[in-house]
Design a protein around this motif. Structure first.
Motif, PDB file in Angstrom:
ATOM      1  N   ASN A   1       0.800  -1.351  -0.229  1.00  0.00           N
ATOM      2  CA  ASN A   1      -0.079   0.102   0.020  1.00  0.00           C
ATOM      3  C   ASN A   1       0.709   1.236   0.197  1.00  0.00           C
ATOM      4  N   ARG A   2       2.017   1.333  -0.683  1.00  0.00           N
ATOM      5  CA  ARG A   2       2.753   2.208  -0.842  1.00  0.00           C
ATOM      6  C   ARG A   2       2.494   3.210  -2.001  1.00  0.00           C
ATOM      7  N   ILE A   3       1.911   2.522  -3.010  1.00  0.00           N
ATOM      8  CA  ILE A   3       1.281   3.024  -4.151  1.00  0.00           C
ATOM      9  C   ILE A   3      -0.001   2.441  -4.471  1.00  0.00           C
ATOM     10  N   GLY A   4      -1.007   2.926  -5.248  1.00  0.00           N
ATOM     11  CA  GLY A   4      -2.087   2.512  -5.825  1.00  0.00           C
ATOM     12  C   GLY A   4      -2.472   2.471  -7.157  1.00  0.00           C
ATOM     13  N   VAL A   5      -3.512   2.137  -7.568  1.00  0.00           N
ATOM     14  CA  VAL A   5      -3.879   2.459  -9.064  1.00  0.00           C
ATOM     15  C   VAL A   5      -5.331   2.410  -9.235  1.00  0.00           C
ATOM     16  N   ASN A   6      -5.720   3.614  -9.795  1.00  0.00           N
ATOM     17  CA  ASN A   6      -7.279   3.491  -9.973  1.00  0.00           C
ATOM     18  C   ASN A   6      -7.768   3.985 -11.273  1.00  0.00           C
ATOM     19  N   GLN A   7      -9.141   3.588 -11.489  1.00  0.00           N
ATOM     20  CA  GLN A   7      -9.970   3.930 -12.672  1.00  0.00           C
ATOM     21  C   GLN A   7     -10.804   4.827 -12.396  1.00  0.00           C
ATOM     22  N   VAL A   8     -10.579   6.106 -12.968  1.00  0.00           N
ATOM     23  CA  VAL A   8     -11.476   7.119 -12.651  1.00  0.00           C
ATOM     24  C   VAL A   8     -12.317   7.139 -14.027  1.00  0.00           C
ATOM     25  N   LEU A   9     -13.866   7.262 -13.743  1.00  0.00           N
ATOM     26  CA  LEU A   9     -14.750   7.493 -14.691  1.00  0.00           C
ATOM     27  C   LEU A   9     -15.391   8.824 -14.385  1.00  0.00           C
ATOM     28  N   ALA A  10     -15.206   9.732 -15.572  1.00  0.00           N
ATOM     29  CA  ALA A  10     -15.757  10.964 -15.516  1.00  0.00           C
ATOM     30  C   ALA A  10     -16.341  11.283 -16.783  1.00  0.00           C
ATOM     31  N   VAL A  11     -17.455  12.243 -16.584  1.00  0.00           N
ATOM     32  CA  VAL A  11     -18.583  12.511 -17.835  1.00  0.00           C
ATOM     33  C   VAL A  11     -18.238  14.119 -18.155  1.00  0.00           C
ATOM     34  N   ARG A  12     -18.263  14.426 -19.355  1.00  0.00           N
ATOM     35  CA  ARG A  12     -18.546  15.637 -19.905  1.00  0.00           C
ATOM     36  C   ARG A  12     -20.056  16.052 -19.770  1.00  0.00           C
ATOM     37  N   THR A  13     -20.542  16.390 -18.546  1.00  0.00           N
ATOM     38  CA  THR A  13     -22.048  16.333 -18.460  1.00  0.00           C
ATOM     39  C   THR A  13     -22.522  17.546 -19.204  1.00  0.00           C
ATOM     40  N   PRO A  14     -23.516  17.400 -20.268  1.00  0.00           N
ATOM     41  CA  PRO A  14     -24.163  18.315 -21.045  1.00  0.00           C
ATOM     42  C   PRO A  14     -24.903  19.173 -20.088  1.00  0.00           C
ATOM     43  N   PRO A  15     -25.474  20.579 -20.770  1.00  0.00           N
ATOM     44  CA  PRO A  15     -25.892  21.774 -20.006  1.00  0.00           C
ATOM     45  C   PRO A  15     -27.321  21.120 -19.327  1.00  0.00           C
ATOM     46  N   SER A  16     -27.965  20.135 -19.882  1.00  0.00           N
ATOM     47  CA  SER A  16     -29.184  19.566 -19.148  1.00  0.00           C
ATOM     48  C   SER A  16     -29.008  18.876 -18.044  1.00  0.00           C
ATOM     49  N   GLY A  17     -27.758  18.426 -17.711  1.00  0.00           N
ATOM     50  CA  GLY A  17     -27.317  17.802 -16.462  1.00  0.00           C
ATOM     51  C   GLY A  17     -27.535  16.364 -16.427  1.00  0.00           C
ATOM     52  N   GLU A  18     -27.994  15.871 -17.394  1.00  0.00           N
ATOM     53  CA  GLU A  18     -28.181  14.467 -17.643  1.00  0.00           C
ATOM     54  C   GLU A  18     -27.005  13.830 -18.332  1.00  0.00           C
ATOM     55  N   PRO A  19     -26.285  12.981 -17.396  1.00  0.00           N
ATOM     56  CA  PRO A  19     -25.027  12.357 -17.886  1.00  0.00           C
ATOM     57  C   PRO A  19     -25.131  11.087 -18.827  1.00  0.00           C
ATOM     58  N   GLY A  20     -26.526  10.627 -18.723  1.00  0.00           N
ATOM     59  CA  GLY A  20     -26.210   9.418 -19.442  1.00  0.00           C
ATOM     60  C   GLY A  20     -25.985   8.349 -18.860  1.00  0.00           C
ATOM     61  N   LEU A  21     -25.830   8.108 -17.538  1.00  0.00           N
ATOM     62  CA  LEU A  21     -25.408   7.053 -16.893  1.00  0.00           C
ATOM     63  C   LEU A  21     -26.466   6.391 -16.132  1.00  0.00           C
ATOM     64  N   PRO A  22     -26.678   4.986 -16.040  1.00  0.00           N
ATOM     65  CA  PRO A  22     -27.577   4.238 -15.126  1.00  0.00           C
ATOM     66  C   PRO A  22     -27.475   4.921 -14.008  1.00  0.00           C
ATOM     67  N   LEU A  23     -28.809   4.650 -13.245  1.00  0.00           N
ATOM     68  CA  LEU A  23     -28.794   5.263 -11.797  1.00  0.00           C
ATOM     69  C   LEU A  23     -28.022   4.433 -10.921  1.00  0.00           C
ATOM     70  N   ARG A  24     -27.823   3.027 -11.172  1.00  0.00           N
ATOM     71  CA  ARG A  24     -26.860   2.322 -10.390  1.00  0.00           C
ATOM     72  C   ARG A  24     -25.674   2.280 -11.238  1.00  0.00           C
ATOM     73  N   THR A  25     -24.694   3.229 -11.081  1.00  0.00           N
ATOM     74  CA  THR A  25     -23.404   3.363 -11.617  1.00  0.00           C
ATOM     75  C   THR A  25     -22.787   2.023 -12.111  1.00  0.00           C
ATOM     76  N   ARG A  26     -22.412   1.343 -11.380  1.00  0.00           N
ATOM     77  CA  ARG A  26     -21.713   0.227 -11.626  1.00  0.00           C
ATOM     78  C   ARG A  26     -22.677  -1.162 -12.208  1.00  0.00           C
ATOM     79  N   ASP A  27     -23.622  -0.831 -12.963  1.00  0.00           N
ATOM     80  CA  ASP A  27     -24.357  -1.859 -13.704  1.00  0.00           C
ATOM     81  C   ASP A  27     -23.546  -2.334 -14.840  1.00  0.00           C
ATOM     82  N   TRP A  28     -22.388  -1.696 -15.178  1.00  0.00           N
ATOM     83  CA  TRP A  28     -21.435  -2.132 -16.358  1.00  0.00           C
ATOM     84  C   TRP A  28     -20.854  -3.719 -15.797  1.00  0.00           C
ATOM     85  N   ARG A  29     -20.987  -4.036 -14.631  1.00  0.00           N
ATOM     86  CA  ARG A  29     -20.392  -5.389 -14.327  1.00  0.00           C
ATOM     87  C   ARG A  29     -21.319  -6.227 -14.722  1.00  0.00           C
TER      88      ARG A  29
END
Length: 439
Positions: free
Chosen positions: A411-439
């Protein structure tokens, strides 16, 4: 009488202020130290001269790369045992250990006698030649287009055949994604395929979309995305050798018309927007001075609603961030000009660029498993790896991958996947309500 090992052990323990946790075998074949532990082999007196000319990690690195020192036995165990007394600062920061202690010893009046004895053991007082595998520190500002290209070439343009032996058929040079059972007999190729597919699902790739893969390496991500998800893809790299290899792979599987591999910097991509961007193990090369620019450029290259998957190694935060120093061995021999940042800083800078960060997944243990497989591959093909590069280059890769595996495990270093969105002005990111449904 052969006694160099005994003298070395006594000197080292006197200077470090602690017992050596490994056994030493010296150039005169003498041995000293605790039995049943890995053996630190000091093959030549020149190893001592390297430490005296460059007290610190750089001297140790040069001795290792040149073959002046070696380890007999379990390399992981040796590195783990030595870490506390040689390569890392102890919990008591007021009492330096390792190379810092050596440097202090040479200055401390009470230890000058030990220093003089070390000088005698070291032999002729001449500066040893620097191993040819070392990259000299660049001149001028960090992370200019030219300097970044030179740094990337140093690491990646060492021969595709060498990387084939280390990485295996997947040719993926980033953390794989293993199953829930650490002891499962999954192959490295299966775990790398699972990682690529996880990223594609997080990005919600759909047929007809455009994907930009920043730091595309040998093309594995773009080929997987095009073949399995029906996208068209642009892959960019600063390595000429990687680009040629990736183009050849795309042609061989009949995907050249849907895959565009470019030798190009992320700051020079002219043909956005893209529906999705993947950046896998590339952002470590960006540097703190350029990270805001990196985040802003990727944001500008995404269409509204588009997703970024940023896969990046992270260091632990420091109480005084101004005290962060790049590892000399890594900087000179592995990743010149590379920098690690805490994951919190990465998330903050992505948000400052306009992204909405929707998910962060830590994969620390996965990288340790991946690195151990790469080390095993290298050791299994050692003679061939040496022939394809050089003995020093192969030694660099073995040490850095084994040491990094331990750093992830501890645990001296780690690695991470960061999922980020360019959310449109409508505020709708286009992701499912349960974000980790990709599993």
């Amino acid at each position: 009488m052969a006694e160099a090992a005994r003298r070395l052990t006594a000197l080292a323990e006197r200077m470090l202020g602690a017992p050596l946790p490994v056994r030493i075998r010296a150039w005169d074949r003498s041995e000293a130290g605790p039995p049943g532990t890995p053996v630190l082999i000091v093959r030549r007196r020149r190893a001592l001269r390297r430490l005296l000319w460059k007290p610190g990690e750089l001297g140790l690195a040069r001795a290792w790369v040149a073959g002046d020192i070696d380890v007999e036995g379990d390399l992981y165990q040796a590195l783990d045992l030595l870490a506390g007394s040689v390569w890392e600062r102890g919990e008591d920061a007021s009492r330096p250990t390792g190379p810092a202690a050596l440097l202090n010893a040479l200055r401390d009046p009470e230890l000058r006698a030990a220093g003089r004895e070390l000088l005698k053991l070291a032999g002729p007082w001449v500066p040893p030649a620097v191993p040819r595998e070392e990259m000299r520190a660049g001149k001028g500002p960090l992370h200019t287009l030219r300097r970044d290209k030179q740094a990337i070439s140093h690491h990646y343009d060492v021969g595709n055949a060498f990387y084939e032996r280390v990485l295996g058929p997947s040719m993926v040079y980033s953390c794989a994604y293993w199953g829930t059972d650490k002891d499962a007999a999954s192959t490295l190729e299966d775990a790398q395929r699972a990682k690529l597919d996880l990223i594609c699902r997080k990005l919600a790739l759909q047929p007809g979309q455009r994907l930009l893969d920043v730091g595309c390496g040998w093309g594995s991500m773009v080929l997987h995305a095009v073949r399995e998800y029906g996208v068209t893809a642009v892959g960019i790299t600063l390595s000429e050798e990687q680009a040629a290899y990736a183009r050849k792979r795309a042609a061989e599987v009949g995907l050249a018309d849907r895959v565009d591999i470019r030798v190009q910097d992320y700051r020079e991509v002219p043909d956005g927007p893209f529906d999705a961007i993947s950046s896998i193990g590339m952002a470590e090369h960006v540097g703190s001075a350029r990270y805001a620019e990196y985040a802003a450029d990727l944001y500008a290259l995404l269409r509204p609603g588009g997703r970024l998957l940023n896969h990046q190694i992270a260091r632990r935060p420091l109480k005084d961030e101004g005290s962060y120093e790049v590892d000399e061995f890594i900087d000179r021999y592995v990743f010149p000009d590379g920098e690690l940042a805490p994951v919190g800083r990465t998330v903050a800078q992505l948000e400052e660029a306009g992204f909405e960060v929707r998910d962060v997944e830590a994969l620390r243990e996965h990288y340790a498993l991946t690195l151990r497989r790469w080390v095993a591959n290298l050791e299994a093909h050692w003679d061939e790896a040496v022939r394809l590069t050089s003995p020093g280059r192969a030694r660099v890769w073995r040490l850095y991958m084994a040491a990094c595996a331990l750093s992830f495990e501890r645990n001296r270093i780690g690695v991470n996947q960061v999922l980020a969105v360019r959310t449109p002005p409508s505020g709708e990111p286009g992701l499912p309500l349960r974000t980790r449904d990709w599993r």
